[in-house]
Design a protein around this motif. Structure first.
Motif, PDB file in Angstrom:
ATOM      1  N   LYS A  52       9.540  23.008  23.656  1.00 21.23           N
ATOM      2  CA  LYS A  52       8.768  22.384  22.585  1.00 21.23           C
ATOM      3  C   LYS A  52       7.767  21.374  23.135  1.00 21.23           C
ATOM      4  N   ASN A  53       8.191  20.520  24.069  1.00 20.12           N
ATOM      5  CA  ASN A  53       7.269  19.547  24.651  1.00 20.12           C
ATOM      6  C   ASN A  53       6.102  20.242  25.334  1.00 20.12           C
ATOM      7  N   TYR A  54       6.409  21.317  26.042  1.00 18.91           N
ATOM      8  CA  TYR A  54       5.362  22.071  26.730  1.00 18.91           C
ATOM      9  C   TYR A  54       4.374  22.661  25.725  1.00 18.91           C
ATOM     10  N   LEU A  55       4.901  23.289  24.650  1.00 17.76           N
ATOM     11  CA  LEU A  55       4.032  23.935  23.671  1.00 17.76           C
ATOM     12  C   LEU A  55       3.289  22.919  22.808  1.00 17.76           C
ATOM     13  N   ASP A  56       3.866  21.739  22.613  1.00 15.14           N
ATOM     14  CA  ASP A  56       3.162  20.693  21.878  1.00 15.14           C
ATOM     15  C   ASP A  56       1.866  20.302  22.586  1.00 15.14           C
ATOM     16  N   VAL A  57       1.888  20.367  23.908  1.00 12.56           N
ATOM     17  CA  VAL A  57       0.691  20.048  24.692  1.00 12.56           C
ATOM     18  C   VAL A  57      -0.225  21.267  24.797  1.00 12.56           C
ATOM     19  N   LYS A  58       0.362  22.409  25.117  1.00 10.28           N
ATOM     20  CA  LYS A  58      -0.412  23.631  25.313  1.00 10.28           C
ATOM     21  C   LYS A  58      -1.015  24.144  24.011  1.00 10.28           C
ATOM     22  N   ARG A  59      -0.270  24.064  22.918  1.00  8.98           N
ATOM     23  CA  ARG A  59      -0.665  24.532  21.586  1.00  8.98           C
ATOM     24  C   ARG A  59      -0.979  26.027  21.544  1.00  8.98           C
ATOM     25  N   SER A  60      -0.441  26.770  22.472  1.00 12.67           N
ATOM     26  CA  SER A  60      -0.697  28.203  22.502  1.00 12.67           C
ATOM     27  C   SER A  60       0.510  28.950  23.045  1.00 12.67           C
ATOM     28  N   CYS A  61       0.792  30.091  22.408  1.00 12.56           N
ATOM     29  CA  CYS A  61       1.790  31.030  22.929  1.00 12.56           C
ATOM     30  C   CYS A  61       1.121  32.346  23.306  1.00 12.56           C
ATOM     31  N   TYR A  62      -0.160  32.316  23.568  1.00 13.19           N
ATOM     32  CA  TYR A  62      -0.922  33.520  23.884  1.00 13.19           C
ATOM     33  C   TYR A  62      -0.299  34.240  25.084  1.00 13.19           C
ATOM     34  N   GLU A  63       0.072  35.512  24.867  1.00 12.81           N
ATOM     35  CA  GLU A  63       0.675  36.359  25.901  1.00 12.81           C
ATOM     36  C   GLU A  63       1.948  35.770  26.500  1.00 12.81           C
ATOM     37  N   PHE A  64       2.659  34.945  25.759  1.00  7.79           N
ATOM     38  CA  PHE A  64       3.785  34.207  26.330  1.00  7.79           C
ATOM     39  C   PHE A  64       4.888  35.133  26.846  1.00  7.79           C
ATOM     40  N   PHE A  65       5.237  36.158  26.054  1.00  2.00           N
ATOM     41  CA  PHE A  65       6.270  37.102  26.479  1.00  2.00           C
ATOM     42  C   PHE A  65       5.685  38.497  26.718  1.00  2.00           C
ATOM     43  N   TYR A  66       4.396  38.592  26.826  1.00  3.63           N
ATOM     44  CA  TYR A  66       3.673  39.863  26.899  1.00  3.63           C
ATOM     45  C   TYR A  66       4.236  40.775  28.001  1.00  3.63           C
ATOM     46  N   GLY A  67       4.637  41.980  27.595  1.00  6.84           N
ATOM     47  CA  GLY A  67       5.048  42.989  28.554  1.00  6.84           C
ATOM     48  C   GLY A  67       6.448  42.838  29.114  1.00  6.84           C
ATOM     49  N   LEU A  68       7.240  41.894  28.590  1.00  6.11           N
ATOM     50  CA  LEU A  68       8.616  41.743  29.095  1.00  6.11           C
ATOM     51  C   LEU A  68       9.504  42.773  28.395  1.00  6.11           C
ATOM     52  N   ASN A  69       9.434  44.003  28.875  1.00  2.89           N
ATOM     53  CA  ASN A  69      10.082  45.102  28.159  1.00  2.89           C
ATOM     54  C   ASN A  69      11.588  45.182  28.372  1.00  2.89           C
ATOM     55  N   GLU A  70      12.155  44.272  29.154  1.00  6.80           N
ATOM     56  CA  GLU A  70      13.611  44.221  29.290  1.00  6.80           C
ATOM     57  C   GLU A  70      14.210  43.020  28.533  1.00  6.80           C
TER      58      GLU A  70
END
Length: 260
Positions: A52-70
């Motif tokens: 949460k602290n990280y995302l509060d600063v980043k304000r983006s989840c763009y491609e955060f889990f992209y392609g993690l097919n497992e």
């Protein structure tokens, strides 16, 4: 670049075993790596942070889990929780091609303004709940096994390819509108949604049943029927109040059941 050691809401290091690394984009355009076992804090330059602290600063989840097919449901549930995304603005491609997930936890979307391709090609996804749909195209497309999507507020009138190739989809629940329902439109919004058109699909609709519906508040139905979305696709619409699960009405968004 230093590792960012992420911790869950209880302050415990996140253990993730399905894929060896999660790449996290950083504000300087680089990439920080969350590696399995990095929660020990070992290694020079490591920074401990809650997600949460990280995302509060980043304000983006763009491609955060992209392609993690497992990535599995249980692992995802350990990594992220509802409040972590309170200040996130961009969820584009957040879960794209996470083909092993059958479920995605409800996330706080109060500040989200963009979410295109958010769940694109999540082939195994079965149900999905979203606080809102906004600034989106292809958000839920190519989710072949998705049966139901429950949207608390529709806040975009442009829906290009939104549900395209969701072969199993039978129910789209829209609980409220942040836009005028009569203005809804889009290209190939329901392409491949055989249950909405009664077309035969040997794997997903072998009997060619026309049993797919959009459920919206009764007071919005007449306006919705004036929209290009309704006129161009001739889809079936029912009052939200009439939608039931095992004979029980859906209730409020927070209490809605997961299955059809």
């Amino acid at each position: 670049m230093a590792d960012i050691i992420l911790k869950n809401a209880n302050g415990e290091p996140i253990e993730y075993t399905g894929v060896s690394k999660i790449k996290v984009p950083t504000t300087d355009g680089g990439t920080a790596i969350f590696s399995e076992g990095s929660g020990s804090g070992s290694g020079s330059g490591s920074t401990t942070s809650s997600l949460k602290n990280y995302l509060d600063v980043k304000r983006s989840c763009y491609e955060f889990f992209y392609g993690l097919n497992e990535l599995t449901n249980d692992e995802l549930n350990e990594i992220i929780s509802y409040d972590d995304t309170q200040n996130v603005r961009d969820m584009g491609y957040m879960f794209a091609e996470c083909s092993n997930l059958t479920w995605i936890p409800l996330l706080n979307m109060e500040n989200v303004t963009s979410m295109g391709y958010m769940c694109y090609s999540c082939y195994s996804l079965e149900t999905l709940r979203l606080e809102k749909l906004i600034g989106a195209e292809y958000t839920i497309s190519y989710c072949h096994n998705l049966r139901k999507v429950d949207i608390n507020s529709l806040e975009t009138d442009w829906l290009d390819y939104e549900f395209s190739s969701c072969y199993s989809l039978k129910a789209i629940i829209i609980r409220s509108f942040g836009v005028e329902p009569s203005y809804l439109y889009g290209e190939d919004v329901f392409s491949g949604c055989s249950h909405f058109f009664g077309t035969v699909d040997s794997m997903y609709n072998p009997q060619g049943l026309k049993d797919g519906y959009i459920y919206i508040p009764r007071e919005n139905i007449e306006a919705f029927k004036e929209s290009s979305l309704f006129i161009d696709y001739n889809i079936q619409v029912r009052a939200l109040e009439d939608y039931t699960v095992d004979g029980t009405t859906t209730g409020d968004f927070d209490d809605a059941k997961a299955g059809l």
